[in-house]
Design a protein around this motif. Structure first.
Motif, PDB file in Angstrom:
ATOM      1  N   PRO A  36       0.815  -1.229   0.000  1.00  0.00           N
ATOM      2  CA  PRO A  36       0.000   0.000   0.000  1.00  0.00           C
ATOM      3  C   PRO A  36       0.842   1.269   0.000  1.00  0.00           C
ATOM      4  O   PRO A  36       0.472   2.254  -0.644  1.00  0.00           O
ATOM      5  CB  PRO A  36      -0.818  -0.143   1.284  1.00  0.00           C
ATOM      6  CG  PRO A  36      -0.858  -1.605   1.568  1.00  0.00           C
ATOM      7  CD  PRO A  36       0.446  -2.147   1.100  1.00  0.00           C
ATOM      8  N   ALA A  37       1.967   1.262   0.716  1.00  0.00           N
ATOM      9  CA  ALA A  37       2.788   2.464   0.767  1.00  0.00           C
ATOM     10  C   ALA A  37       3.328   2.835  -0.608  1.00  0.00           C
ATOM     11  O   ALA A  37       3.342   4.010  -1.004  1.00  0.00           O
ATOM     12  CB  ALA A  37       3.945   2.263   1.752  1.00  0.00           C
ATOM     13  N   VAL A  38       3.784   1.810  -1.357  1.00  0.00           N
ATOM     14  CA  VAL A  38       4.309   2.079  -2.699  1.00  0.00           C
ATOM     15  C   VAL A  38       3.190   2.550  -3.629  1.00  0.00           C
ATOM     16  O   VAL A  38       3.365   3.467  -4.438  1.00  0.00           O
ATOM     17  CB  VAL A  38       5.003   0.823  -3.260  1.00  0.00           C
ATOM     18  CG1 VAL A  38       5.382   1.022  -4.716  1.00  0.00           C
ATOM     19  CG2 VAL A  38       6.231   0.492  -2.427  1.00  0.00           C
ATOM     20  N   ALA A  39       2.016   1.939  -3.508  1.00  0.00           N
ATOM     21  CA  ALA A  39       0.884   2.350  -4.342  1.00  0.00           C
ATOM     22  C   ALA A  39       0.491   3.801  -4.054  1.00  0.00           C
ATOM     23  O   ALA A  39       0.200   4.582  -4.971  1.00  0.00           O
ATOM     24  CB  ALA A  39      -0.302   1.419  -4.105  1.00  0.00           C
ATOM     25  N   ASP A  40       0.492   4.204  -2.763  1.00  0.00           N
ATOM     26  CA  ASP A  40       0.162   5.589  -2.418  1.00  0.00           C
ATOM     27  C   ASP A  40       1.213   6.555  -2.956  1.00  0.00           C
ATOM     28  O   ASP A  40       0.880   7.659  -3.418  1.00  0.00           O
ATOM     29  CB  ASP A  40       0.058   5.735  -0.896  1.00  0.00           C
ATOM     30  CG  ASP A  40      -1.192   5.070  -0.337  1.00  0.00           C
ATOM     31  OD1 ASP A  40      -2.124   4.807  -1.129  1.00  0.00           O
ATOM     32  OD2 ASP A  40      -1.246   4.826   0.883  1.00  0.00           O
ATOM     33  N   ALA A  41       2.483   6.130  -2.910  1.00  0.00           N
ATOM     34  CA  ALA A  41       3.541   6.998  -3.430  1.00  0.00           C
ATOM     35  C   ALA A  41       3.388   7.213  -4.930  1.00  0.00           C
ATOM     36  O   ALA A  41       3.564   8.334  -5.430  1.00  0.00           O
ATOM     37  CB  ALA A  41       4.915   6.390  -3.114  1.00  0.00           C
ATOM     38  N   ARG A  42       3.067   6.140  -5.652  1.00  0.00           N
ATOM     39  CA  ARG A  42       2.855   6.281  -7.095  1.00  0.00           C
ATOM     40  C   ARG A  42       1.653   7.172  -7.388  1.00  0.00           C
ATOM     41  O   ARG A  42       1.672   8.003  -8.303  1.00  0.00           O
ATOM     42  CB  ARG A  42       2.663   4.901  -7.718  1.00  0.00           C
ATOM     43  CG  ARG A  42       3.930   4.044  -7.714  1.00  0.00           C
ATOM     44  CD  ARG A  42       3.664   2.669  -8.311  1.00  0.00           C
ATOM     45  NE  ARG A  42       4.891   1.887  -8.419  1.00  0.00           N
ATOM     46  CZ  ARG A  42       4.934   0.642  -8.846  1.00  0.00           C
ATOM     47  NH1 ARG A  42       3.807   0.018  -9.201  1.00  0.00           N
ATOM     48  NH2 ARG A  42       6.083  -0.007  -8.918  1.00  0.00           N
ATOM     49  N   THR A  43       0.585   7.031  -6.606  1.00  0.00           N
ATOM     50  CA  THR A  43      -0.593   7.874  -6.800  1.00  0.00           C
ATOM     51  C   THR A  43      -0.268   9.338  -6.535  1.00  0.00           C
ATOM     52  O   THR A  43      -0.727  10.232  -7.267  1.00  0.00           O
ATOM     53  CB  THR A  43      -1.731   7.417  -5.866  1.00  0.00           C
ATOM     54  OG1 THR A  43      -2.030   6.043  -6.134  1.00  0.00           O
ATOM     55  CG2 THR A  43      -2.974   8.258  -6.072  1.00  0.00           C
ATOM     56  N   ALA A  44       0.533   9.596  -5.488  1.00  0.00           N
ATOM     57  CA  ALA A  44       0.909  10.977  -5.181  1.00  0.00           C
ATOM     58  C   ALA A  44       1.688  11.605  -6.329  1.00  0.00           C
ATOM     59  O   ALA A  44       1.478  12.777  -6.665  1.00  0.00           O
ATOM     60  CB  ALA A  44       1.741  11.010  -3.891  1.00  0.00           C
ATOM     61  N   VAL A  45       2.577  10.829  -6.952  1.00  0.00           N
ATOM     62  CA  VAL A  45       3.342  11.345  -8.087  1.00  0.00           C
ATOM     63  C   VAL A  45       2.415  11.679  -9.248  1.00  0.00           C
ATOM     64  O   VAL A  45       2.538  12.735  -9.896  1.00  0.00           O
ATOM     65  CB  VAL A  45       4.418  10.336  -8.519  1.00  0.00           C
ATOM     66  CG1 VAL A  45       5.074  10.764  -9.829  1.00  0.00           C
ATOM     67  CG2 VAL A  45       5.460  10.189  -7.428  1.00  0.00           C
ATOM     68  N   ARG A  46       1.457  10.782  -9.524  1.00  0.00           N
ATOM     69  CA  ARG A  46       0.518  11.044 -10.628  1.00  0.00           C
ATOM     70  C   ARG A  46      -0.348  12.267 -10.336  1.00  0.00           C
ATOM     71  O   ARG A  46      -0.636  13.063 -11.241  1.00  0.00           O
ATOM     72  CB  ARG A  46      -0.347   9.802 -10.867  1.00  0.00           C
ATOM     73  CG  ARG A  46       0.413   8.637 -11.494  1.00  0.00           C
ATOM     74  CD  ARG A  46      -0.536   7.567 -11.999  1.00  0.00           C
ATOM     75  NE  ARG A  46      -1.198   6.868 -10.887  1.00  0.00           N
ATOM     76  CZ  ARG A  46      -0.783   5.731 -10.371  1.00  0.00           C
ATOM     77  NH1 ARG A  46       0.316   5.160 -10.853  1.00  0.00           N
ATOM     78  NH2 ARG A  46      -1.430   5.160  -9.373  1.00  0.00           N
ATOM     79  N   VAL A  47      -0.771  12.434  -9.077  1.00  0.00           N
ATOM     80  CA  VAL A  47      -1.614  13.586  -8.724  1.00  0.00           C
ATOM     81  C   VAL A  47      -0.833  14.889  -8.875  1.00  0.00           C
ATOM     82  O   VAL A  47      -1.335  15.867  -9.446  1.00  0.00           O
ATOM     83  CB  VAL A  47      -2.153  13.430  -7.292  1.00  0.00           C
ATOM     84  CG1 VAL A  47      -2.814  14.731  -6.830  1.00  0.00           C
ATOM     85  CG2 VAL A  47      -3.146  12.287  -7.216  1.00  0.00           C
ATOM     86  N   ARG A  48       0.396  14.905  -8.361  1.00  0.00           N
ATOM     87  CA  ARG A  48       1.203  16.132  -8.482  1.00  0.00           C
ATOM     88  C   ARG A  48       1.465  16.478  -9.935  1.00  0.00           C
ATOM     89  O   ARG A  48       1.449  17.652 -10.330  1.00  0.00           O
ATOM     90  CB  ARG A  48       2.534  15.945  -7.740  1.00  0.00           C
ATOM     91  CG  ARG A  48       2.380  15.885  -6.221  1.00  0.00           C
ATOM     92  CD  ARG A  48       3.735  15.988  -5.533  1.00  0.00           C
ATOM     93  NE  ARG A  48       3.610  15.857  -4.084  1.00  0.00           N
ATOM     94  CZ  ARG A  48       3.780  14.745  -3.404  1.00  0.00           C
ATOM     95  NH1 ARG A  48       4.085  13.622  -4.064  1.00  0.00           N
ATOM     96  NH2 ARG A  48       3.654  14.716  -2.088  1.00  0.00           N
ATOM     97  N   THR A  49       1.724  15.472 -10.760  1.00  0.00           N
ATOM     98  CA  THR A  49       1.957  15.717 -12.179  1.00  0.00           C
ATOM     99  C   THR A  49       0.722  16.313 -12.845  1.00  0.00           C
ATOM    100  O   THR A  49       0.822  17.249 -13.649  1.00  0.00           O
ATOM    101  CB  THR A  49       2.346  14.408 -12.878  1.00  0.00           C
ATOM    102  OG1 THR A  49       3.510  13.860 -12.257  1.00  0.00           O
ATOM    103  CG2 THR A  49       2.627  14.643 -14.358  1.00  0.00           C
TER     104      THR A  49
END
Length: 318
Positions: A36-49
């Motif tokens: 879950p932590a890695v999935a949240d990190a990837r989502t955060a990157v996509r949101v910021r982009t």
């Protein structure tokens, strides 16, 4: 006997295969790529982009926090419509289960610019944020490059033989800034020539029209700005003779002169395009004035050292 051995062999083989399968399953579940932590990190990157690539939201400083697929937005925007836009942009990003807003509405700041690390031995306890050179533009307002308007000025000369006067003139305002920058000033003024050589009445009004340029050190905070400046230039002078009074020693002509002026001022934006300015300075110039009587003509330099207090209104052209 052989049957017993083959049964034991088959049972042992099945047990080994079962253990290998369990180990493979555990390994697959423990893979960091699907945690879950890695999935949240990837989502955060996509949101910021997605936020940075949006034309409206890109310049704003919006923080993104993701936990279990729930996105929380924090920061400040300029308009309520930008909150709705941010929520809509984030909802379309893959991996977002829900989006929550903690965005405030006010004068939004731009995204911070990465600064070089502080030099060793500079005596700094930490990296200090630098203020932008130019003051931020109000939300939805003009760029505030040049403002044009008019100002009323009260002039009080300190020299003998000169009187105080109220006059008006143009006002040119450059964009407020933090630190040192260029400035332009006019400070047009009038003063009454009350006496000439030997104390004779001047019977005229001296008109000074200086055009000056120099440097200003300013401090800008949103819609408010203040600064201290020093300028110098050339004054185009004129003389308005009082023809309704008679007397010996009348002023009849004046020459142009060099001029310089230190001063302090403050600026306040009343609206996105309209602002007011208050200013106080001291102007120095020595124009040559010619006085005439029935018996003689004399020219002398008048020390026009005058305190100038002005209030003006300007409109940001662009």
């Amino acid at each position: 006997m052989r049957n017993r051995r083959s049964r034991r062999f088959r049972l042992g083989s099945l047990l080994v295969l079962a253990l290998l399968g369990a180990a493979a399953g555990c390994g697959a579940r423990a893979t960091p790529a699907t945690s879950p932590a890695v999935a949240d990190a990837r989502t955060a990157v996509r949101v910021r982009t997605a936020l940075v690539n949006d034309a409206v939201l890109g310049p704003l400083s919006i923080d993104v926090l993701v936990r279990d697929g729930i996105v929380t937005l924090r920061g400040t925007v300029r308009l309520p419509e930008e909150v709705d836009l941010a929520l809509a942009v984030v909802r379309d990003v893959d991996g977002v289960a829900r989006v929550e807003s903690e965005l405030g509405i006010g004068e939004a700041s731009s995204r911070p610019v990465a600064l070089p690390p502080a030099r060793a031995g500079a005596g700094q306890t930490g990296q200090r944020a630098r203020r932008p050179a130019l003051a931020p533009r109000p939300g939805g307002g003009p760029a505030r490059v040049i403002g044009l308007g008019a100002a009323a000025r009260l002039t009080r000369p300190s020299g003998t033989g000169l009187g105080a006067a109220l006059s008006g003139g143009p006002l040119l305002r450059l964009r407020p800034r933090n630190g040192l920058g260029p400035t332009i000033a006019f400070n047009w003024m009038n003063t009454e020539v009350e006496s000439g050589p030997a104390g004779r009445p001047g019977l005229a009004a001296l008109e000074l029209r200086p055009v000056m340029a120099g440097a200003e050190y300013g401090i800008a905070r949103g819609r408010f700005a203040a600064g201290a400046s020093i300028v110098a230039g050339y004054s185009f002078n004129g003389l308005a003779v009082d023809t309704e009074r008679v007397g010996a020693g009348r002023a009849i002509a004046v020459r142009n002169s060099l001029v310089w002026r230190p001063g302090v001022g403050a600026w306040w934006d009343l609206a996105p395009r309209i602002g007011i300015q208050a200013f106080y300075g001291y102007l120095f110039t020595r124009p040559a004035v010619t006085f005439a009587s029935d018996t003689e003509i004399a020219t002398e330099r008048l020390p026009v050292h005058a305190a100038v207090l002005s209030v003006g209104v300007a409109y940001w052209v662009f």
